[in-house]
Design a protein around this motif. Structure first.
Motif, PDB file in Angstrom:
ATOM      1  N   HIS A 201      56.423 -34.114 -20.851  1.00 13.24           N
ATOM      2  CA  HIS A 201      57.092 -33.318 -21.888  1.00 13.24           C
ATOM      3  C   HIS A 201      58.255 -32.506 -21.322  1.00 13.24           C
ATOM      4  N   THR A 202      59.000 -33.137 -20.420  1.00 15.29           N
ATOM      5  CA  THR A 202      60.148 -32.495 -19.790  1.00 15.29           C
ATOM      6  C   THR A 202      61.343 -33.426 -19.892  1.00 15.29           C
ATOM      7  N   GLU A 203      62.463 -32.889 -20.313  1.00 20.24           N
ATOM      8  CA  GLU A 203      63.692 -33.675 -20.412  1.00 20.24           C
ATOM      9  C   GLU A 203      64.457 -33.609 -19.088  1.00 20.24           C
ATOM     10  N   HIS A 204      64.835 -34.762 -18.599  1.00 18.23           N
ATOM     11  CA  HIS A 204      65.562 -34.858 -17.332  1.00 18.23           C
ATOM     12  C   HIS A 204      66.827 -34.001 -17.349  1.00 18.23           C
ATOM     13  N   SER A 205      67.604 -34.085 -18.403  1.00 21.03           N
ATOM     14  CA  SER A 205      68.870 -33.350 -18.447  1.00 21.03           C
ATOM     15  C   SER A 205      68.644 -31.836 -18.409  1.00 21.03           C
ATOM     16  N   GLN A 206      67.616 -31.355 -19.089  1.00 19.24           N
ATOM     17  CA  GLN A 206      67.312 -29.927 -19.061  1.00 19.24           C
ATOM     18  C   GLN A 206      66.810 -29.492 -17.687  1.00 19.24           C
ATOM     19  N   LEU A 207      65.966 -30.315 -17.082  1.00 15.18           N
ATOM     20  CA  LEU A 207      65.442 -30.031 -15.752  1.00 15.18           C
ATOM     21  C   LEU A 207      66.578 -29.928 -14.740  1.00 15.18           C
ATOM     22  N   MET A 208      67.456 -30.916 -14.750  1.00 16.37           N
ATOM     23  CA  MET A 208      68.564 -30.919 -13.801  1.00 16.37           C
ATOM     24  C   MET A 208      69.566 -29.813 -14.106  1.00 16.37           C
ATOM     25  N   GLY A 209      69.746 -29.494 -15.374  1.00 13.24           N
ATOM     26  CA  GLY A 209      70.625 -28.383 -15.737  1.00 13.24           C
ATOM     27  C   GLY A 209      70.104 -27.056 -15.199  1.00 13.24           C
ATOM     28  N   ALA A 210      68.813 -26.825 -15.335  1.00 13.37           N
ATOM     29  CA  ALA A 210      68.207 -25.594 -14.815  1.00 13.37           C
ATOM     30  C   ALA A 210      68.320 -25.557 -13.292  1.00 13.37           C
ATOM     31  N   PHE A 211      68.108 -26.708 -12.657  1.00 13.55           N
ATOM     32  CA  PHE A 211      68.246 -26.792 -11.204  1.00 13.55           C
ATOM     33  C   PHE A 211      69.678 -26.471 -10.775  1.00 13.55           C
ATOM     34  N   GLU A 212      70.653 -27.089 -11.426  1.00  9.91           N
ATOM     35  CA  GLU A 212      72.048 -26.867 -11.051  1.00  9.91           C
ATOM     36  C   GLU A 212      72.464 -25.419 -11.269  1.00  9.91           C
ATOM     37  N   ASP A 213      71.986 -24.798 -12.355  1.00  3.18           N
ATOM     38  CA  ASP A 213      72.283 -23.382 -12.598  1.00  3.18           C
ATOM     39  C   ASP A 213      71.717 -22.513 -11.479  1.00  3.18           C
ATOM     40  N   LYS A 214      70.473 -22.758 -11.110  1.00  6.74           N
ATOM     41  CA  LYS A 214      69.828 -21.975 -10.054  1.00  6.74           C
ATOM     42  C   LYS A 214      70.495 -22.231  -8.707  1.00  6.74           C
ATOM     43  N   LEU A 215      70.834 -23.482  -8.430  1.00  7.04           N
ATOM     44  CA  LEU A 215      71.496 -23.803  -7.169  1.00  7.04           C
ATOM     45  C   LEU A 215      72.861 -23.120  -7.078  1.00  7.04           C
ATOM     46  N   THR A 216      73.609 -23.117  -8.160  1.00  2.00           N
ATOM     47  CA  THR A 216      74.907 -22.439  -8.185  1.00  2.00           C
ATOM     48  C   THR A 216      74.734 -20.948  -7.911  1.00  2.00           C
ATOM     49  N   GLN A 217      73.730 -20.364  -8.529  1.00  3.51           N
ATOM     50  CA  GLN A 217      73.440 -18.939  -8.309  1.00  3.51           C
ATOM     51  C   GLN A 217      73.110 -18.686  -6.827  1.00  3.51           C
TER      52      GLN A 217
END
Length: 117
Positions: A87-103
């Motif tokens: 029940h996890t969308e790949h695009s949302q998962l990777m978006g959250a990862f990229e946001d955190k990585l940028t931070q």
């Protein structure tokens, strides 16, 4: 699926190969330390579904992102199916990862800059 996720070895491992240049012109000197710090900071991100691994991307012939499950490399389409079953969308998962990585990159660069002054 919850029984599957209870075993740490059965979580999707997402290996992200990070370009040293993202840390500036001297990024090659800092990339390994940064990957270790960032990987620890990412431990709680979607921890019920996946584990994040960061490594420097010295070899550009290797994919930036690699997915594996129980030690076996998965193609993107199989990783997406696994995530959908959780029940996890790949695009949302990777978006959250990229946001955190940028931070994390910005924090690291700010700290590095403050140490130089």
């Amino acid at each position: 699926m919850s029984d599957l996720l209870s075993n740490l070895d059965d979580k999707l491992v997402i290996l992200f190969r990070l370009e040293p240049g993202c840390l500036g012109p001297d990024g090659l000197e800092h990339i390994e330390v940064f990957c270790n710090i960032a990987e620890r900071a990412l431990q709680s991100l979607n921890q019920s579904v996946c584990r994040w691994r960061l490594t420097p991307r010295y070899d550009k012939s290797l994919d930036e992102v690699q997915y594996s499950l129980a030690g076996k490399v998965l193609p993107l389409d199989k990783a997406i199916k696994y995530l959908q079953a959780c029940h996890t969308e790949h695009s949302q998962l990777m978006g959250a990862f990229e946001d955190k990585l940028t931070q994390l990159i910005n924090q690291y660069l700010d700290r590095k800059a403050s140490l130089k002054t």
